[in-house]
Design an enzyme around this catalytic site. Structure first.
Site, short mmCIF file in Angstrom:
data_model
loop_
_atom_site.label_atom_id
_atom_site.label_comp_id
_atom_site.label_asym_id
_atom_site.label_seq_id
_atom_site.Cartn_x
_atom_site.Cartn_y
_atom_site.Cartn_z
NE ARG A 69 -1.91 -1.65 3.57
CZ ARG A 69 -2.65 -1.76 4.79
NH1 ARG A 69 -3.68 -1.36 5.09
NH2 ARG A 69 -1.80 -2.06 5.94
CE LYS A 124 1.34 -2.33 8.92
NZ LYS A 124 0.06 -2.85 9.47
CE1 TYR A 141 -5.27 2.51 10.08
CE2 TYR A 141 -4.58 1.97 8.06
CZ TYR A 141 -5.41 2.24 8.69
OH TYR A 141 -6.67 1.95 7.93
CG HIS A 166 -2.20 -0.12 15.09
ND1 HIS A 166 -3.57 -0.22 15.50
CD2 HIS A 166 -2.12 -0.26 13.77
CE1 HIS A 166 -4.15 -0.28 14.56
NE2 HIS A 166 -3.37 -0.16 13.47
CD GLU A 193 -3.55 3.48 15.06
OE1 GLU A 193 -3.59 3.97 14.08
OE2 GLU A 193 -2.69 3.74 15.99
CG ASP A 221 -7.36 -7.28 13.94
OD1 ASP A 221 -8.25 -7.91 14.12
OD2 ASP A 221 -7.42 -6.14 13.36
P1 NAD Z 1 -17.40 -3.24 14.48
O1 NAD Z 1 -17.45 -2.70 15.90
O2 NAD Z 1 -18.06 -2.50 13.50
O3 NAD Z 1 -18.29 -4.73 14.77
C1 NAD Z 1 -18.15 -5.52 15.81
C2 NAD Z 1 -19.68 -6.18 16.30
O4 NAD Z 1 -19.09 -7.32 17.17
C3 NAD Z 1 -20.66 -5.31 16.78
O5 NAD Z 1 -21.59 -5.19 16.12
C4 NAD Z 1 -20.61 -5.61 17.94
O6 NAD Z 1 -22.26 -5.66 18.86
C5 NAD Z 1 -20.27 -7.16 17.87
N1 NAD Z 1 -20.01 -7.93 19.11
C6 NAD Z 1 -19.36 -7.63 20.27
N2 NAD Z 1 -19.19 -8.52 21.26
C7 NAD Z 1 -20.40 -9.61 20.54
C8 NAD Z 1 -20.64 -10.98 20.99
N3 NAD Z 1 -20.17 -11.21 22.51
N4 NAD Z 1 -21.35 -11.66 20.41
C9 NAD Z 1 -21.88 -11.00 19.18
N5 NAD Z 1 -21.55 -10.03 18.68
C10 NAD Z 1 -20.71 -9.13 19.34
O7 NAD Z 1 -15.89 -3.94 13.98
P2 NAD Z 1 -15.41 -4.26 12.95
O8 NAD Z 1 -14.72 -3.22 12.32
O9 NAD Z 1 -16.46 -5.10 12.22
O10 NAD Z 1 -14.23 -5.12 13.27
C11 NAD Z 1 -14.26 -6.45 13.49
C12 NAD Z 1 -13.16 -7.29 13.93
O11 NAD Z 1 -12.20 -7.42 12.68
C13 NAD Z 1 -12.02 -6.21 14.76
O12 NAD Z 1 -11.27 -7.12 15.70
C14 NAD Z 1 -11.06 -5.73 13.74
O13 NAD Z 1 -10.01 -5.35 14.26
C15 NAD Z 1 -11.00 -6.89 12.74
N6 NAD Z 1 -10.35 -6.86 11.73
C16 NAD Z 1 -9.36 -7.63 11.11
C17 NAD Z 1 -8.75 -7.53 9.86
C18 NAD Z 1 -7.74 -8.71 9.56
O14 NAD Z 1 -7.07 -8.35 8.36
N7 NAD Z 1 -7.84 -9.75 9.90
C19 NAD Z 1 -9.02 -6.33 9.12
C20 NAD Z 1 -10.02 -5.37 9.35
C21 NAD Z 1 -10.70 -5.47 10.90
#
Ligand code: NAD
Length: 363
Positions: A15, A75, A94, A96, A118, A270
């Site tokens: 990126r 990054k 970013y 972190h 972030e 993550d």
């Molecule tokens: P978000 O806040 O938009 O959505 C999270 C959802 O989880 C919310 O609707 C919340 O109500 C729900 N939730 C929380 N606790 C819960 C439970 N016990 N049971 C059911 N639902 C529950 O967050 P997001 O932006 O969608 O991100 C989700 C995850 O994905 C984060 O951990 C983020 O860091 C991760 N992420 C990972 C990558 C990757 O490359 N792996 C990339 C982007 C985001």
């Protein structure tokens, strides 16, 4: 203002902080943009594209850091980049910082004004510069899951949407936020049988209204979660408890009882992952199998689609870049409380409470 865009140097990071179209917005406003030669090569933006947008190309990162009043990156700065920052220079990227003491100390020592993507907020309580990456990861999770279900990956050999006369796969999405709702859109588009679980009633209402029955929307508790997990062909883990590690909602026992050849994409990896058997994997070797369940746990999913991710990120960062360029960091930060939330380190001091608390340092 003089803005600098260095080439990213983290391993496998393709990126770039600004695409040519964004550079053009800045140069059209009479700002100067220095881009390091080759900064966009990995995703198809050549030096010629940047030149056509009005940028000036510099040979090295050292030149870019030396000339720019504001550095725009993707990054967190690596040690060699941190050493090139100077007092009063703005860094927008970013960061972190909470888990990274070495970086925090060096950014404090640099005297630079460090604004982290972030922690920038919006008027709806969201994180607008994180959301584009969640959109990408959510949409990608269905592609990754579809591949994990193929026989060659150890999957059951199911096509997500089925074909006429053959039932579609059951996709269960845990967490209906940005990741979950984007995953649902893709899965519905492929004609899978989609269920979204969330424990926030308002979120469930919003999803119900959006999907109009194309996805089942279910309140998440132990009973509903277990029932849907055991029936699932593909599970997407997209939960987030802001500021905390992800809750382990899918236990080792659940995995042992899930259908053989089913798959889990733990997007929340993550934040530690929401599946007890998850551990972070890489794009080179994305999956592993526990109890005949294929796990995909890549921690930087958007990196695989760096071109789309860059443009999506830049669409969200550009208004803030323009504001910083037009008003300088003082004017921009004082006039925009949401951008001010992004300020993590300034003039030798930590300015973000969470970062200070994480390292037991003053702020
Ligand atoms: P978000 O806040 O938009 O959505 C999270 C959802 O989880 C919310 O609707 C919340 O109500 C729900 N939730 C929380 N606790 C819960 C439970 N016990 N049971 C059911 N639902 C529950 O967050 P997001 O932006 O969608 O991100 C989700 C995850 O994905 C984060 O951990 C983020 O860091 C991760 N992420 C990972 C990558 C990757 O490359 N792996 C990339 C982007 C985001």
């Amino acid at each position: 203002m003089i803005i600098g865009v260095p080439k990213e140097i983290k391993n496998h990071e393709y990126r770039v902080g600004m695409v040519p179209a964004s550079v053009r917005e800045l140069t059209a406003r009479n700002h100067t943009v220095f881009v390091q030669s080759g900064a966009g090569n990995g995703i198809g933006f050549s030096d010629a594209d940047y030149l056509a947008a009005g940028a000036e190309i510099l040979a090295s990162a050292a030149d870019v850091f030396a000339k720019a009043e504001m550095i725009v990156k993707v990054k967190e700065p690596q040690a060699v980049e941190r050493a090139m920052l100077r007092p009063g220079q703005t860094l927008f990227t970013y960061l972190h910082l909470a888990p990274d003491l070495a970086q925090t100390r060096e950014l404090v020592d640099s005297g630079a004004v460090c604004i982290a993507y972030e922690t920038v907020t919006d008027g709806r309580g969201g994180l607008p510069l994180l959301a584009p990456m969640s959109e990408v990861a959510g949409r990608m999770s269905i592609q990754a899951g579809a591949q994990a279900l193929e026989k060659s990956r150890g999957g059951s050999g199911m096509l997500l949407g089925g074909v006429p006369g053959v039932e579609p796969a059951k996709v269960v999405i845990i967490g209906g936020g940005v990741v979950g709702s984007n995953a649902a859109r893709m899965a519905i588009g492929l004609r899978a049988d989609v269920t979204i679980l969330d424990n926030n009633i308002d979120t469930l209402r919003r999803l119900d209204s959006e999907f109009q029955g194309a996805a089942k929307v279910v309140y998440s508790n132990r009973e509903t979660l277990e029932r849907h997990l055991l029936a699932a062909d593909l599970v997407i883990g997209g939960v987030l408890v802001p500021g905390a590690t992800a809750p382990k909602l899918v236990s080792r026992d659940h995995i042992a009882r899930m259908k053989p050849g089913s798959a889990i994409v733990d997007v929340a990896i993550d934040q530690g992952g929401c599946v007890e058997t998850s551990h972070a994997t890489t794009h080179e070797d994305p999956t592993f199998i526990v109890d005949e369940v294929v796990h995909y746990c890549v921690a930087n999913m958007p990196g695989a689609v760096a071109r789309t991710s860059t443009v999506a990120l830049n669409n969200a960062t550009l208004p803030f870049i323009i504001k910083l360029a037009e008003q300088g960091y003082r004017g921009a930060l004082l006039s925009d409380p949401h951008l001010l939330h992004g300020l993590n380190v300034m003039a030798g001091k930590i300015t973000c409470k969470e970062v200070a608390v994480a390292h037991n340092l003053a702020y």
